[in-house]
Write a protein that holds these residues in place. Sequence first.
Motif, mmCIF file in Angstrom:
data_model
loop_
_atom_site.group_PDB
_atom_site.id
_atom_site.type_symbol
_atom_site.label_atom_id
_atom_site.label_comp_id
_atom_site.label_asym_id
_atom_site.label_seq_id
_atom_site.Cartn_x
_atom_site.Cartn_y
_atom_site.Cartn_z
ATOM 1 N N ILE A 193 7.159 0.378 6.581
ATOM 2 C CA ILE A 193 6.209 0.056 5.593
ATOM 3 C C ILE A 193 6.616 -0.583 4.457
ATOM 4 N N ALA A 194 7.926 -0.850 4.210
ATOM 5 C CA ALA A 194 8.516 -1.804 3.510
ATOM 6 C C ALA A 194 8.461 -3.301 4.114
ATOM 7 N N ALA A 195 8.538 -3.396 5.416
ATOM 8 C CA ALA A 195 8.594 -4.642 6.089
ATOM 9 C C ALA A 195 6.904 -4.924 5.894
ATOM 10 N N ALA A 196 6.173 -4.161 6.367
ATOM 11 C CA ALA A 196 4.535 -4.466 6.249
ATOM 12 C C ALA A 196 4.159 -5.016 5.035
ATOM 13 N N LEU A 197 4.602 -4.156 4.018
ATOM 14 C CA LEU A 197 4.329 -4.713 2.434
ATOM 15 C C LEU A 197 4.767 -6.032 2.250
ATOM 16 N N ALA A 198 6.145 -6.338 2.578
ATOM 17 C CA ALA A 198 6.779 -7.622 2.296
ATOM 18 C C ALA A 198 5.957 -8.765 2.990
ATOM 19 N N ALA A 203 2.264 -13.305 3.134
ATOM 20 C CA ALA A 203 0.847 -13.900 4.076
ATOM 21 C C ALA A 203 -0.341 -13.954 2.801
ATOM 22 N N PHE A 204 -0.543 -12.964 2.191
ATOM 23 C CA PHE A 204 -1.570 -12.999 1.182
ATOM 24 C C PHE A 204 -1.355 -12.869 -0.341
ATOM 25 N N PRO A 205 -0.396 -13.982 -0.884
ATOM 26 C CA PRO A 205 0.017 -13.631 -2.285
ATOM 27 C C PRO A 205 -1.258 -13.412 -3.424
ATOM 28 N N LYS A 206 -2.336 -13.990 -3.432
ATOM 29 C CA LYS A 206 -3.177 -14.186 -4.372
ATOM 30 C C LYS A 206 -3.959 -12.651 -4.201
ATOM 31 N N ALA A 207 -4.233 -12.345 -3.029
ATOM 32 C CA ALA A 207 -5.019 -11.144 -2.961
ATOM 33 C C ALA A 207 -4.215 -10.023 -2.945
ATOM 34 N N LEU A 208 -2.887 -9.898 -2.769
ATOM 35 C CA LEU A 208 -2.237 -8.811 -3.052
ATOM 36 C C LEU A 208 -1.103 -9.102 -4.010
ATOM 37 N N ALA A 209 -1.626 -9.489 -5.451
ATOM 38 C CA ALA A 209 -0.584 -9.989 -6.256
ATOM 39 C C ALA A 209 -0.108 -8.669 -6.825
ATOM 40 N N ALA A 210 -0.775 -7.488 -6.632
ATOM 41 C CA ALA A 210 -0.319 -6.428 -7.625
ATOM 42 C C ALA A 210 0.566 -5.376 -6.421
ATOM 43 N N SER A 211 0.722 -5.923 -4.940
ATOM 44 C CA SER A 211 1.330 -5.297 -4.270
ATOM 45 C C SER A 211 3.094 -4.890 -4.487
ATOM 46 N N PRO A 212 3.585 -3.808 -4.333
ATOM 47 C CA PRO A 212 4.991 -3.768 -4.597
ATOM 48 C C PRO A 212 5.943 -4.695 -3.412
ATOM 49 N N GLY A 213 5.277 -5.121 -2.360
ATOM 50 C CA GLY A 213 5.923 -5.962 -1.496
ATOM 51 C C GLY A 213 6.046 -7.536 -2.207
#
Length: 267
Positions: A193-198, A203-213
């Motif tokens: 899960i950590a690898a998938a989040l990172a 890959a999608f820094p704007k769409a996933l700006a709030a992701s812990p990754g």
Amino acid sequence: MMMNKWLVLFSKEWMELVRSYKLLWVPLVFILYGAMQPVTTYFLPDILANAGNLPEGAVISIPLPTAEEVMATTLQQFGTIGLLIVALSVMGGISAERTSGVTAIILVKPISHFAYVSAKWSAMLVLILIAFAGGFGAAWYYTAALFKNVDWHSSLLAFLLFALWLGFVGSLTLLFSALLRSGAAAAACALGIAAALALTASAFPKALAASPGMLPQAAAERFAATATASAAGAIANPWLPAATALLAMAAVLAIAAWAVRRRPTLD
């Protein structure tokens, strides 16, 4: 009264860290990797020149990276080896005690399931903070000695963001240790899960700006901001992923307590 019971549980977890030598080998591994990165980077031309298999007259010219680049690279090392060490040290935290029946013996007493899980979680966080502080401090010291001083404000913020990322992955490992029978499976699920989040956050820094990754990237960018002032405008906001990680860690604690309450023993 409840606080006294929680402190007893925390003391038990702390003694377990001492008896299992985790309080020794986990910080030592972090310190070793933290010190190796700046030292090997600085002496890399000499190491290659003395390798013994280069043709006569060969000239090695490798430009030295900046101190900020060395610290950012060190965080990348902690993002691989560090996460693996955290997962290995936490993976059997709950599953081993449920299998041996220790959890059932403890919960026979008037102790809440949340207190049982939160005491383990708190001891894990203290271990991670001690280990990462040692590793980060070693990297910071050798970088300052061999390259130049790194801005302490950026270093402190990078330390807090990356420590939160390590704590988040450790919390995931503790959760899967409560959900699964195998400690190895718990570590594998948390690291996956950590690898998938990172990867998805990169890959999608704007769409996933709030992701812990985003936390590892945000921590490394603290040093990029000090290296080039023009890069400061591209720095991701670190507070959104930090808030999401804290909320996720609270949810992890609640789910782990529910799992222990549902099945205190594993037959």
